[in-house]
Scaffold this motif. Sequence first.
Motif, mmCIF file in Angstrom:
data_model
loop_
_atom_site.group_PDB
_atom_site.id
_atom_site.type_symbol
_atom_site.label_atom_id
_atom_site.label_comp_id
_atom_site.label_asym_id
_atom_site.label_seq_id
_atom_site.Cartn_x
_atom_site.Cartn_y
_atom_site.Cartn_z
ATOM 1 N N LYS A 259 0.825 -1.211 0.000
ATOM 2 C CA LYS A 259 0.000 0.000 0.000
ATOM 3 C C LYS A 259 0.857 1.258 0.000
ATOM 4 N N GLN A 260 1.804 1.332 0.925
ATOM 5 C CA GLN A 260 2.610 2.546 0.976
ATOM 6 C C GLN A 260 3.558 2.630 -0.215
ATOM 7 N N GLY A 261 3.993 1.482 -0.714
ATOM 8 C CA GLY A 261 4.921 1.481 -1.837
ATOM 9 C C GLY A 261 4.268 1.841 -3.150
ATOM 10 N N LEU A 262 3.121 1.248 -3.424
ATOM 11 C CA LEU A 262 2.429 1.518 -4.690
ATOM 12 C C LEU A 262 1.788 2.896 -4.695
ATOM 13 N N ASP A 263 1.262 3.321 -3.551
ATOM 14 C CA ASP A 263 0.629 4.638 -3.472
ATOM 15 C C ASP A 263 1.627 5.771 -3.700
ATOM 16 N N ALA A 264 2.908 5.513 -3.458
ATOM 17 C CA ALA A 264 3.918 6.564 -3.563
ATOM 18 C C ALA A 264 4.333 6.860 -5.005
ATOM 19 N N HIS A 265 3.946 6.025 -5.955
ATOM 20 C CA HIS A 265 4.306 6.258 -7.349
ATOM 21 C C HIS A 265 3.579 7.499 -7.886
ATOM 22 N N VAL A 266 4.321 8.385 -8.529
ATOM 23 C CA VAL A 266 3.777 9.620 -9.099
ATOM 24 C C VAL A 266 4.062 9.630 -10.591
ATOM 25 N N THR A 267 3.041 9.850 -11.402
ATOM 26 C CA THR A 267 3.241 9.868 -12.847
ATOM 27 C C THR A 267 3.840 11.196 -13.280
ATOM 28 N N VAL A 268 4.592 11.163 -14.362
ATOM 29 C CA VAL A 268 5.289 12.349 -14.833
ATOM 30 C C VAL A 268 4.351 13.355 -15.482
ATOM 31 N N ASP A 269 3.217 12.872 -16.012
ATOM 32 C CA ASP A 269 2.301 13.744 -16.749
ATOM 33 C C ASP A 269 0.924 13.844 -16.110
ATOM 34 N N GLY A 270 0.787 13.377 -14.858
ATOM 35 C CA GLY A 270 -0.478 13.497 -14.157
ATOM 36 C C GLY A 270 -1.527 12.475 -14.514
ATOM 37 N N ARG A 271 -1.198 11.523 -15.376
ATOM 38 C CA ARG A 271 -2.181 10.494 -15.736
ATOM 39 C C ARG A 271 -2.538 9.661 -14.512
ATOM 40 N N ILE A 272 -3.772 9.193 -14.482
ATOM 41 C CA ILE A 272 -4.250 8.374 -13.369
ATOM 42 C C ILE A 272 -3.813 6.934 -13.583
ATOM 43 N N ARG A 273 -3.196 6.366 -12.569
ATOM 44 C CA ARG A 273 -2.753 4.973 -12.653
ATOM 45 C C ARG A 273 -3.480 4.163 -11.590
ATOM 46 N N GLY A 274 -4.211 3.141 -12.016
ATOM 47 C CA GLY A 274 -4.894 2.280 -11.071
ATOM 48 C C GLY A 274 -3.929 1.302 -10.423
ATOM 49 N N MET A 275 -3.908 1.232 -9.110
ATOM 50 C CA MET A 275 -3.040 0.316 -8.380
ATOM 51 C C MET A 275 -3.848 -0.853 -7.829
ATOM 52 N N ARG A 276 -3.198 -1.986 -7.717
ATOM 53 C CA ARG A 276 -3.863 -3.182 -7.211
ATOM 54 C C ARG A 276 -4.244 -3.024 -5.740
ATOM 55 N N ASP A 277 -5.313 -3.686 -5.345
ATOM 56 C CA ASP A 277 -5.647 -3.757 -3.928
ATOM 57 C C ASP A 277 -4.568 -4.592 -3.237
ATOM 58 N N PRO A 278 -3.915 -4.051 -2.210
ATOM 59 C CA PRO A 278 -2.773 -4.738 -1.603
ATOM 60 C C PRO A 278 -3.090 -6.118 -1.043
ATOM 61 N N LEU A 285 -0.647 -13.591 -5.106
ATOM 62 C CA LEU A 285 0.731 -14.070 -5.131
ATOM 63 C C LEU A 285 0.891 -15.362 -4.348
ATOM 64 N N CYS A 286 0.194 -15.471 -3.220
ATOM 65 C CA CYS A 286 0.238 -16.716 -2.443
ATOM 66 C C CYS A 286 -0.302 -17.892 -3.242
ATOM 67 N N GLY A 287 -1.298 -17.634 -4.074
ATOM 68 C CA GLY A 287 -1.879 -18.704 -4.869
ATOM 69 C C GLY A 287 -1.057 -19.095 -6.077
ATOM 70 N N LEU A 288 -0.269 -18.160 -6.599
ATOM 71 C CA LEU A 288 0.483 -18.412 -7.828
ATOM 72 C C LEU A 288 1.840 -19.063 -7.588
ATOM 73 N N HIS A 289 2.426 -18.818 -6.422
ATOM 74 C CA HIS A 289 3.849 -19.084 -6.253
ATOM 75 C C HIS A 289 4.134 -20.052 -5.111
ATOM 76 N N PRO A 290 5.415 -20.442 -4.954
ATOM 77 C CA PRO A 290 5.783 -21.397 -3.898
ATOM 78 C C PRO A 290 5.678 -20.800 -2.505
ATOM 79 N N VAL A 291 4.500 -20.883 -1.950
ATOM 80 C CA VAL A 291 4.211 -20.397 -0.603
ATOM 81 C C VAL A 291 3.588 -21.558 0.161
ATOM 82 N N GLY A 292 4.310 -22.108 1.123
ATOM 83 C CA GLY A 292 3.789 -23.255 1.862
ATOM 84 C C GLY A 292 4.909 -24.130 2.375
ATOM 85 N N THR A 293 4.661 -25.432 2.438
ATOM 86 C CA THR A 293 5.654 -26.386 2.924
ATOM 87 C C THR A 293 6.774 -26.538 1.893
#
Length: 342
Positions: A259-278, A285-293
């Motif tokens: 949240k704090q990392g993605l929210d800090a991104h500022v576009t150079v020309d003021g365009r609106i950038r949609g960020m993922r829900d953290p 990511l937990c579902g896609l990758h090696p997370v577990g035993t």
Amino acid sequence: MRVGSFVLAAQFPGQGHGEALHRAVRSAEVAEEAGLDAVWLGEHHFVPYGTCPSAITLAALLLGRTRRLRVGTAVSVLPTVHPVALGEQAALLHVTSGGRFSLGVGRGGPWVDLEVFGMGLEAYEKGFPESLDLLVRWLREPSVSASGERFAFREVPVVPRPSEALTQVPGPEVVVACTSPASVRLAAERGLPMLLGMHIGDEEKAEMVALWQRCVRAAGRPDEEVRGAAHVSAGVCQIADRRTDAEETLLKAMPGWLKQGLDAHVTVDGRIRGMRDPLEYTELLCGLHPVGTPRLCADRLAATSERTGISRFALFTEGSGDLAATEENLRRLGAEVLPHLH
């Protein structure tokens, strides 16, 4: 199969820049001790998502701290630098490390970085192919001149020349971060392997690899480039005795950082950038990758390799935000996961 760690020097809530960078350096040292193949370093400007503003500078430090580990950038953002300057640095690291350096490059985003470094939005929107071609020429040829739209200069010698290194490798490998069909075609037409992001799963990565192969053949490049392509798959890895414990570790720490990392991104020309829900992104990511035993993690890595044909991995292991937990995660990856893959 070659497994490495993906180091962002992420600044989690409540942490300072020094703490994040110390964890990055220490995790690379532990990665070598644990038997991992490589460390891939992220690069970001002006945001706590990642506190390393120069991946190639951090790579130089880590190449000096290690003896076996391959160190790569993931990625050096090409539109914010002069390709010859980056090429000189890459050649220097290739020669002095005995060929242990990999140069990953990417287009980046339309961020305020372009304004600060004076490159402008056009460098991001149109200039990437010209910069990439000039960079690759610098790393492969004895002397280089340029007469492009953005770069024009007389012929100058390449010093140091990577091909004169005592590495039996003509120059540092160049890997291109690909997020779209256009970037896949760009990499393929030049015969360069891809770095594919952690935000997509096996099916989409397999489609991108297949597109790359078609484009390589259409460009008339040698068949050995298709067979020998060493693409890299980025992902997340968190190991625990129970899958739920591994997921809980990431779900507690990563959403706040995202949240704090993605929210800090500022576009150079003021365009609106949609960020993922953290939270949703962490769950994805937990579902896609090696997370577990350890067994689950090994099976997921093997399945991704089988489905996509990719044999190299860059795994984000600092998702807990804690140095001690990151070190333990890396040691378990080396001791309890890698043996199943070998």
